[in-house]
Design an enzyme around this catalytic site. Structure first.
Site, PDB file in Angstrom:
ATOM      1  N   GLY A  42       0.547  -1.412  -0.003  1.00  0.00           N
ATOM      2  CA  GLY A  42       0.088  -0.105   0.031  1.00  0.00           C
ATOM      3  C   GLY A  42       0.986   1.372  -0.072  1.00  0.00           C
ATOM      4  O   GLY A  42       0.190   2.519   0.304  1.00  0.00           O
ATOM      5  N   GLY A  43       2.016   1.311  -0.234  1.00  0.00           N
ATOM      6  CA  GLY A  43       3.037   2.515  -0.256  1.00  0.00           C
ATOM      7  C   GLY A  43       2.421   3.400  -1.589  1.00  0.00           C
ATOM      8  O   GLY A  43       2.088   2.873  -2.618  1.00  0.00           O
ATOM      9  N   ASN A  51       5.957  -4.141  -7.775  1.00  0.00           N
ATOM     10  CA  ASN A  51       6.229  -5.096  -6.655  1.00  0.00           C
ATOM     11  C   ASN A  51       6.586  -6.487  -7.188  1.00  0.00           C
ATOM     12  O   ASN A  51       7.435  -7.044  -6.439  1.00  0.00           O
ATOM     13  CB  ASN A  51       4.868  -5.348  -6.034  1.00  0.00           C
ATOM     14  N   ASN A 111       1.671  -9.204  -0.191  1.00  0.00           N
ATOM     15  CA  ASN A 111       2.510  -8.400   0.623  1.00  0.00           C
ATOM     16  C   ASN A 111       1.851  -7.168   1.148  1.00  0.00           C
ATOM     17  O   ASN A 111       1.342  -6.524   0.485  1.00  0.00           O
ATOM     18  CB  ASN A 111       3.723  -7.895  -0.598  1.00  0.00           C
ATOM     19  N   SER A 180      21.765  -0.583  -0.338  1.00  0.00           N
ATOM     20  CA  SER A 180      22.280  -0.658  -1.522  1.00  0.00           C
ATOM     21  C   SER A 180      21.303  -1.092  -2.634  1.00  0.00           C
ATOM     22  O   SER A 180      21.684  -0.819  -3.681  1.00  0.00           O
ATOM     23  CB  SER A 180      23.730  -1.484  -1.384  1.00  0.00           C
ATOM     24  N   ARG A 190       9.499   4.757  -8.899  1.00  0.00           N
ATOM     25  CA  ARG A 190       8.513   5.019  -7.813  1.00  0.00           C
ATOM     26  C   ARG A 190       7.997   6.459  -7.506  1.00  0.00           C
ATOM     27  O   ARG A 190       6.878   6.695  -7.703  1.00  0.00           O
ATOM     28  CB  ARG A 190       9.122   4.450  -6.496  1.00  0.00           C
ATOM     29  N   HIS A 265      10.842  -5.162   4.682  1.00  0.00           N
ATOM     30  CA  HIS A 265       9.384  -5.440   4.484  1.00  0.00           C
ATOM     31  C   HIS A 265       8.913  -5.827   2.893  1.00  0.00           C
ATOM     32  O   HIS A 265       7.781  -6.235   2.664  1.00  0.00           O
ATOM     33  CB  HIS A 265       8.589  -4.141   4.656  1.00  0.00           C
ATOM     34  N   TRP A 266      10.089  -6.193   2.028  1.00  0.00           N
ATOM     35  CA  TRP A 266       9.741  -6.549   0.715  1.00  0.00           C
ATOM     36  C   TRP A 266      10.416  -7.979   0.328  1.00  0.00           C
ATOM     37  O   TRP A 266      11.184  -7.877  -0.597  1.00  0.00           O
ATOM     38  CB  TRP A 266      10.352  -5.267  -0.061  1.00  0.00           C
TER      39      TRP A 266
END
Length: 286
Positions: A42-43, A51, A111, A180, A190, A265-266
């Site tokens: 949801g970013g 994603n 995710n 990195s 993004r 988180h990814w």
């Protein structure tokens, strides 16, 4: 086989579900076989392709039809202000998309926000749910060990409210363990998505004001989910706490947990090769 790219796999469907009338959903669709629907987080600036572009190829090569939808109010899908908790509305969107594509049943990969959508889908449409794979899903309420919301969620809302390249950098620095990996290509891509859809950002804030994150909590119903489930987590996740993974496997009848070290988180992006191996084995043999 045609090379997989965002443009060669792009399509739209129109759905009609509660809260999503005559609503256009954008998706990327590739491969043949059992359907695997991958639901993004949801970013600001998120979308299906951005994603999961490190995952779609191996899944297609393994014999699956892979579908990457843009959630309502994200990327190329229509704009919306939601009056109900987002995980439930997103689950309805997946159901409507499956109807439009003629898909009876699908495996779900989710995710963060997409994990909340996958959990809601498994609850609302169990007969249409195959296996479920979750990566740091939202929608699980309070944490035993961490004050909520966590650092990453605070930065996410700051970016929605005050979009800037600097705030995006701050959020991504918390997003991933290995900074990195935050390439200029990732950052600029993004940021371009954020700038392209200012209405989506405003609507996300309006939706959150109408329905707070606390309303997403499906913890009391986890025991109803009978689907075989693989829960994955980044040990160093600063958006959704690791103890939520324990909550899932403690309450779901058929769930297992895998924790990736040196991972934020990814997981599907930070540890793409390991994630692809783990999840493809689960789909084939789990």
């Amino acid at each position: 086989m045609t090379e997989l790219s965002e443009s060669t796999t792009s399509k739209f469907v129109t759905i009609n579900e509660k809260g999503l009338s005559n609503f256009r959903i954008h998706l990327n669709d590739a491969g043949q076989g059992e359907a695997v629907i991958m639901l993004h987080g949801g970013g600001p600036g998120a979308g299906g392709w951005s994603n999961y572009y490190r995952n779609i190829g191996p899944f297609v090569a393994a014999g699956y039809r892979v579908i990457l939808p843009d959630a309502p109010g994200f990327n190329k899908s229509d704009a919306v202000v939601m009056d109900e908790q987002r995980g439930l509305v997103n689950a309805r969107a997946v159901k409507g998309m499956m109807d439009a594509l003629g898909i009876d049943k699908a495996h779900l990969v989710g995710n963060s926000m997409g994990g909340a959508g996958a959990l809601n889908f498994a609850l609302e449409y169990p007969e249409r749910t195959g296996k479920v794979i979750l990566m740091g899903p939202g929608g699980l309420g309070a944490s035993l060990f961490n004050p909520m919301p966590m650092e990453g969620i605070k930065l996410l809302f700051k970016l929605y409210a005050e979009p800037s390249l600097e705030t995006l950098k701050q959020m991504l620095n918390v997003f991933m363990f290995d900074q990195s990996l935050i390439t200029d290509e990732l950052l600029q891509g993004r940021w371009a998505n954020i700038q392209r859809n200012p209405e989506h950002l405003k609507n996300f804030i309006l939706s959150a004001q109408k329905v707070p994150l606390s309303a997403w909590d499906v913890s009391p119903r986890l025991g109803e989910i009978k689907a075989k489930t693989l829960v994955t987590w980044g040990r160093d996740d600063r958006f959704v706490p690791l103890d939520h993974g324990l909550k899932l496997v403690a309450n779901m009848p058929d769930a297992q947990l895998h924790v990736f070290p040196r991972c934020g988180h990814w997981a599907q992006w930070e540890h793409a090769d390991a994630f692809n191996r783990l999840t493809l084995d689960f789909l084939a043999n789990g």
